[in-house]
Write an enzyme that holds these catalytic residues in place. Structure first.
Site, mmCIF file in Angstrom:
data_model
loop_
_atom_site.group_PDB
_atom_site.id
_atom_site.type_symbol
_atom_site.label_atom_id
_atom_site.label_comp_id
_atom_site.label_asym_id
_atom_site.label_seq_id
_atom_site.Cartn_x
_atom_site.Cartn_y
_atom_site.Cartn_z
ATOM 1 N N MET A 67 14.946 7.080 38.603
ATOM 2 C CA MET A 67 14.154 5.953 38.155
ATOM 3 C C MET A 67 14.446 5.718 36.686
ATOM 4 O O MET A 67 14.621 6.658 35.929
ATOM 5 C CB MET A 67 12.667 6.217 38.370
ATOM 6 C CG MET A 67 11.793 4.985 38.271
ATOM 7 S SD MET A 67 11.290 4.577 36.612
ATOM 8 C CE MET A 67 10.291 5.987 36.190
ATOM 9 N N CYS A 68 14.492 4.450 36.298
ATOM 10 C CA CYS A 68 14.888 4.113 34.933
ATOM 11 C C CYS A 68 14.107 2.918 34.426
ATOM 12 O O CYS A 68 13.495 2.171 35.194
ATOM 13 C CB CYS A 68 16.385 3.796 34.861
ATOM 14 S SG CYS A 68 17.444 5.097 35.521
ATOM 15 N N GLY A 69 14.151 2.746 33.121
ATOM 16 C CA GLY A 69 13.710 1.510 32.500
ATOM 17 C C GLY A 69 14.942 0.758 32.056
ATOM 18 O O GLY A 69 15.764 1.290 31.296
#
Length: 627
Positions: free
Chosen positions: A1-3
């Protein structure tokens, strides 16, 4: 998961400041943060990229990625099927390698048609001066956009925003999960305007409901409401292939009358056994197998530190579950237990918002009391509404009570597993403080009372800061799990909400089928983007087994009455196939618990203004973000 974030400017002379430096993005990806700028003075555009990585698979791969041809890639997703990703591989790098080898639009569309799992991405293709971006079919990962006539920031794409001014409230929107968008940066730089091409999801079915599910009215309206200097053109011949089978619209000529004789408010395990036909048992077993595999993919695709022991022979929890003790979370816990290594504990995150103490009752009078003889005299003893016992707690909300009961069931079917029942208690003061500081920014651009209630409940639950009872002693505990399983998608597919009974009562099976189709069609805009932003704020990843493509395809293939039989009582008819699966898994009382919405089970809906309607705009979200 990333921004992930990308700002497109239609001038190369603007400064380096962009919306990509936000602390909210860094909270989503605490393991790596990098920025990259691509500009072309001849075409007159500049793109600022920012990637913030939560490391979960393979080797830590900083983002944004750039190859030798100048292509740039930002990825917020997980590949759970469709594309080969070895256990030691990083899926970001695998997808980027595939993208770099794509020769034309059809290759890119074919690639994303194959990917199974949640994703949002941004891809800069240097050779064609184009920017590709979009969300998966269900919109399980957040991606927002904002357009501006200020050419220094013509477009901003981001997983989550930092702050909202009054003008921003109406400008930020969720990117519709209608397909993939392509922006021709060369044309934009020359004309100083923006034209985007939408490559929509397309089903192999010509069923009108399936088309409505894919191109639902709510998301389509977003495209109609864009600023006048933005044009979106939908591609008719180049499309994405829907990852799920069409919804079965079969309607029964007649159904056998219900054999269940239970009153509407009392359902037992015996009642389930009465409706347990061979066909229904077979379907329940098939669902268990498919949902178990979906859960397996989601609990094993993460790093495990074998050297990190919390006690002798026991490793820390790597998987947490949003846990109410209801049937959805109980099923996920039972299936996670099949696949999580036995020496690891599993965190069950149970949130409760402080209730007001019950009012003390007046001494009964002759008119409202019955009397009990004690030692030759009569003492008044009320027959109902007794004062709470000394053990009453302001956090003994309905979900806490069913959660504890569910914990006992899980211990019975898996006694050697360590189940961490994490009691997350929230006071009114902490709710108001954290809504102001964090949650209101994450829920936006959604803004209803329901968004506030669910957003706050999920934020506190997924943070996992609470207490744990160990050896009879209450201890502080903070869940360190990077993965949070949630049961969203079960009610939407299996008629779990009260509105489904109303629809069935008034419009029959045809109306119910239409309603269920609409539920999946709008789940990206009503639920998933918000929940991804809220859970991701803790540096954790939300995973949705009930929205696995194989699970949805299986449930779509069944006639509606095999999934839910709303002629049966509440606590039995809704989510019928899931209740049968629960019994097959050895669960007991939880298999007949009626649906209770999170905002009511956790008691957040009663905490501030109980007279509000769920669909009302929430004043706390409108003003809570302002300093």
């Amino acid at each position: 998961m990333c921004g992930i974030c990308c700002t497109v400017s239609l001038t190369v002379s603007c400064g380096d400041r962009s919306d990509c430096q936000d602390s909210n993005l860094r909270r989503r990806g605490p393991n790596s943060s990098h920025q990259l700028i691509k500009s072309d003075s001849a075409c007159g555009y500049k793109c600022s990229f920012s990637g913030h990585v939560l490391h979960l698979r393979g080797k830590l791969t900083p983002q944004p990625l750039q190859d030798n041809n100048g292509n740039v890639f930002l990825w917020n997703g997980e590949v759970f099927g469709g594309i080969d990703v070895l256990p030691t591989d990083n899926d970001t790098q695998v997808i980027f390698c595939h993208l770099s080898s794509c020769n034309d639009e059809r290759d890119i569309l074919s690639l994303f048609s194959c990917v199974r799992g949640p994703w949002a991405f941004i891809f800069y293709q240097a050779s064609s001066h184009t920017l590709w971006f979009g969300r998966d079919f269900f919109g399980r990962r957040s991606l927002l956009w904002k357009f501006s006539q200020d050419l220094e920031k013509a477009l901003c794409l981001t997983s989550v925003t930092e702050s909202f001014s009054e003008s921003d409230l109406t400008r930020w929107q969720e990117v519709p999960a209608l397909g993939i968008f392509r922006l021709d940066l060369y044309s934009c730089g020359i004309s100083k305007s923006m034209t985007m091409t939408l490559y929509p999801w397309k089903s192999t079915s010509e069923d009108p409901l399936t088309k409505k599910l894919i191109l639902n009215e709510g998301q389509s309206q977003i495209l109609k409401d864009l600023p006048t200097f933005i044009t979106v053109v939908k591609s008719e011949d180049k499309t994405l292939t829907s990852p799920t089978t069409p919804l079965n619209r079969q309607i029964p000529e007649a159904l056998a009358e219900s054999c269940c004789t239970a009153p509407c408010n009392i359902v037992t395990l015996e009642d389930i056994k009465v409706v347990f036909t061979d066909a229904r048992r077979k379907n329940a077993q098939l669902l268990i197998n498919i949902l178990s595999e979906a859960t397996r993919r989601r609990v094993l695709c993460l790093p495990r530190d074998k050297d990190h022991l919390v006690s002798e022979g026991e490793r820390k929890a790597n998987v947490a579950i949003l846990f109410s003790g209801g049937i959805d979370s109980m099923i996920l816990a039972a299936l996670a237990d099949r696949h999580v290594p036995l020496e690891e504990s599993i965190d069950l995150l149970n949130v409760a918002f402080m209730m007001k103490a019950p009012k003390k009752h007046k001494a009964p009078t002759k008119k409202n009391s019955k009397y009990k003889k004690q030692g030759g005299s009569f003492s008044p003893v009320p027959t109902d509404n007794l004062d709470p016992p000394n053990s009453w707690s302001p956090f003994d909300v309905p979900d806490r009570i069913t959660g504890r009961a569910g914990l006992d069931e899980l211990k019975a079917i898996s006694p050697t597993r360590t189940w961490n029942f994490v009691e997350v208690d929230v006071t009114l003061e902490e709710l108001q403080e954290m809504r102001h500081q964090r949650i209101c920014q994450l829920v936006q651009p959604l803004n209803t009372v329901l968004d506030d209630s669910i957003g706050c409940a999920v934020w506190f639950a997924s943070r996992g800061v609470g207490t744990l009872t160990s050896n009879g002693e209450l201890k502080p505990y903070t869940s360190a799990s990077k993965v949070v399983l949630t049961g969203i998608g079960a009610d939407e597919q299996l008629a779990g909400y009260s509105r489904h009974r109303v629809c069935f009562k008034t419009l029959g099976h045809e109306g119910l089928i239409d309603e269920l189709g609409m539920e999946l069609g709008r789940i990206s805009s009503r639920n998933l983007g918000r929940d991804d932003r809220v859970i991701g704020d803790h540096g954790k990843e939300a995973r949705f087994p009930f929205l696995d493509e194989d699970v949805v395809s299986f449930l779509n293939s069944l006639p509606v009455w095999e999934k839910a039989d709303l002629t049966l009582p509440r606590g039995l008819g809704e989510k019928l196939i899931l209740r049968l699966a629960a019994v097959e898994l050895g669960l007991t009382a939880s298999s007949v618990l009626p649906k209770r919405a999170m905002q009511f089970g956790s008691r957040i809906a009663k905490m501030e203004n109980g007279s509000e309607k769920a669909s009302d705009k929430c004043s706390r979200l409108q003003t809570g973000h302002m300093n």
